[in-house]
Design a protein around this motif. Structure first.
Motif, short mmCIF file in Angstrom:
data_model
loop_
_atom_site.label_atom_id
_atom_site.label_comp_id
_atom_site.label_asym_id
_atom_site.label_seq_id
_atom_site.Cartn_x
_atom_site.Cartn_y
_atom_site.Cartn_z
N THR A 94 0.84 -1.19 0.00
CA THR A 94 0.00 0.00 0.00
C THR A 94 0.88 1.24 0.00
N PRO A 95 1.02 1.93 -1.14
CA PRO A 95 1.84 3.14 -1.20
C PRO A 95 1.15 4.30 -0.50
N CYS A 96 1.93 5.13 0.20
CA CYS A 96 1.37 6.26 0.94
C CYS A 96 1.84 7.59 0.36
N GLY A 97 2.21 7.58 -0.92
CA GLY A 97 2.69 8.81 -1.54
C GLY A 97 1.67 9.45 -2.46
N GLU A 98 0.39 9.27 -2.17
CA GLU A 98 -0.66 9.83 -3.01
C GLU A 98 -0.53 11.35 -3.09
N LYS A 99 -0.82 11.90 -4.26
CA LYS A 99 -0.72 13.35 -4.47
C LYS A 99 -1.63 14.09 -3.49
N GLY A 100 -1.07 15.08 -2.81
CA GLY A 100 -1.85 15.88 -1.87
C GLY A 100 -1.97 15.26 -0.49
N ALA A 101 -1.40 14.07 -0.29
CA ALA A 101 -1.55 13.38 0.99
C ALA A 101 -0.88 14.15 2.13
N VAL A 102 0.30 14.72 1.87
CA VAL A 102 1.02 15.42 2.94
C VAL A 102 0.23 16.62 3.42
N ARG A 103 -0.26 17.43 2.48
CA ARG A 103 -1.01 18.63 2.87
C ARG A 103 -2.26 18.27 3.65
N ASN A 104 -3.01 17.26 3.17
CA ASN A 104 -4.22 16.86 3.86
C ASN A 104 -3.93 16.20 5.20
N ALA A 105 -2.81 15.45 5.28
CA ALA A 105 -2.44 14.83 6.55
C ALA A 105 -2.05 15.90 7.57
N LEU A 106 -1.36 16.94 7.12
CA LEU A 106 -1.05 18.06 8.01
C LEU A 106 -2.32 18.71 8.55
N PHE A 107 -3.30 18.88 7.67
CA PHE A 107 -4.58 19.46 8.09
C PHE A 107 -5.26 18.54 9.09
N MET A 108 -5.18 17.23 8.87
CA MET A 108 -5.80 16.28 9.79
C MET A 108 -5.16 16.36 11.17
N VAL A 109 -3.82 16.47 11.22
CA VAL A 109 -3.13 16.60 12.50
C VAL A 109 -3.56 17.89 13.20
N ALA A 110 -3.65 18.98 12.42
CA ALA A 110 -4.06 20.26 12.99
C ALA A 110 -5.49 20.18 13.54
N VAL A 111 -6.36 19.54 12.80
CA VAL A 111 -7.75 19.38 13.24
C VAL A 111 -7.81 18.53 14.51
N SER A 112 -7.00 17.48 14.56
CA SER A 112 -6.96 16.64 15.76
C SER A 112 -6.51 17.46 16.97
N GLY A 113 -5.52 18.34 16.75
CA GLY A 113 -5.05 19.21 17.83
C GLY A 113 -6.12 20.17 18.30
N VAL A 114 -6.84 20.77 17.36
CA VAL A 114 -7.94 21.68 17.72
C VAL A 114 -9.00 20.94 18.51
#
Length: 340
Positions: A94-114
């Protein structure tokens, strides 16, 4: 006691089926009305696939079962990372290098923090819900803008822009996976699609009712809290659609879409489900969830970010590690619950 297990299992099955039927019917009507695929994907499909979790959390909150309402979401986000990513990797890489994954994952971490910060000031009230829904609107707006640019690039490629063939082939392949495999079995007539919608709208609250009734009864019989049942049994049950989707994607050698599905699902769980629920009714965050589970959820978000940043290719060993970590988490939750 047997009836309680049947009620829980039957309720979860009804939720999964009703949510799937509602999505198919809604997409069918939207397509007949000429609504763009972008709008369908960002609204109907996204909210529809989260319908089981939304109905569970909202109904639980209205009945005063705050542990189920919050535990369902936190547990689902943990299961999505450890189990929904782990099990498919046992079948195929299962590759985890999908386009846009890093930006959306950063947003997910930020949302989890909020979300964690808001939980520290429990209860979650209408202000908390408004903050989460504003973040949801920003996420949808950014997704819409990214998709618009994505399709504009495809259009330019079709019109003979530089590197047209390379760009066109790459984008066309991504769109075929994202759009054609997102929803299958869409009704061809508006009438049949309407029947699907009605059945879905009837099935969701019924499934939620039996799920919550069975879960609370089992929790009492086992001597554990509603939150523990929500974090484990209910969360796993409502994550089954995502799990089934990623397993089938791995079997079909389309595992690259898994990380995107998990990130999107986790963002919607926190922003849409908790946001909508707390705008309607305040939620008290159980102390037991604040002690362990919410931090496990944050750790899972950070793991997902790391997988995206380093473009990790999950193999069988990594899949086993993630799946084993989820089993260990379940064991710890039940052990601490019984001990306390």
């Amino acid at each position: 006691m047997l009836f309680d297990y049947v009620s829980l299992a039957g309720g979860l099955v009804a939720l999964i089926i009703a949510g799937d039927v509602l999505v198919r019917g809604s997409v069918g009507v939207a397509q007949r009305l000429g609504i763009p695929n972008l709008v369908i994907g960002l609204t109907i499909v996204a909210f529809g696939t989260s319908a089981p979790e939304l109905v569970i959390s909202l109904k639980a909150a209205l009945e005063g079962a705050d542990g189920i309402a919050i535990g369902n979401v936190v547990g689902s986000n943990i299961a999505n990372v450890l189990l929904v990513l782990g099990m498919p990797a046992l079948i195929a890489a299962t590759p985890c290098g999908e386009k846009g994954a890093v930006r959306n994952a950063l947003f997910m971490v930020a949302v989890s923090g909020v979300f964690i910060i808001l939980c520290l000031f429990s209860p979650l009230d209408i202000l908390s819900g408004a903050i989460l829904l504003v973040l949801l609107a920003l996420f949808l707006g950014d997704s819409a803008l990214s998709t618009y640019r994505h399709r504009k690039t495809l259009k330019d490629a079709e019109n003979g822009a530089p590197a047209a063939n390379e760009v066109k082939e790459g984008i066309a392949e991504e769109e075929s996976e994202d759009e054609l495999e997102e929803v299958e079995g869409v009704p061809e007539s508006v009438g049949l699609a309407g029947v699907y919608i009605v059945l879905g709208l009837i099935g969701l609250p019924l499934g939620a009712h039996f799920t919550i009734e069975g879960a609370t009864a089992i929790a009492e019989a086992w001597g554990v809290s509603d939150a523990v049942i929500a974090l484990t049994v209910i969360a796993l049950g409502t994550s089954l659609p995502e799990l089934a989707t990623t397993v089938m994607a791995a079997i079909r050698q389309h595992g690259a879409v898994a990380i995107g599905n998990v990130i999107g699902s986790n963002i919607f769980n926190l922003l849409a489900i908790i946001g909508i629920t707390t705008v309607i009714v305040p939620l008290d965050v159980p102390v037991e969830i604040m002690r362990l589970d919410i931090w496990v959820m944050l750790a899972c978000a950070l793991i997902l970010l790391g997988l995206a940043v380093y473009r990790v290719n999950l193999n069988k060993l990594a899949g086993f590690a993630l799946t084993a970590a989820y089993c260990a988490y379940i064991f710890v939750v039940y052990t601490f619950s019984v001990a306390s």
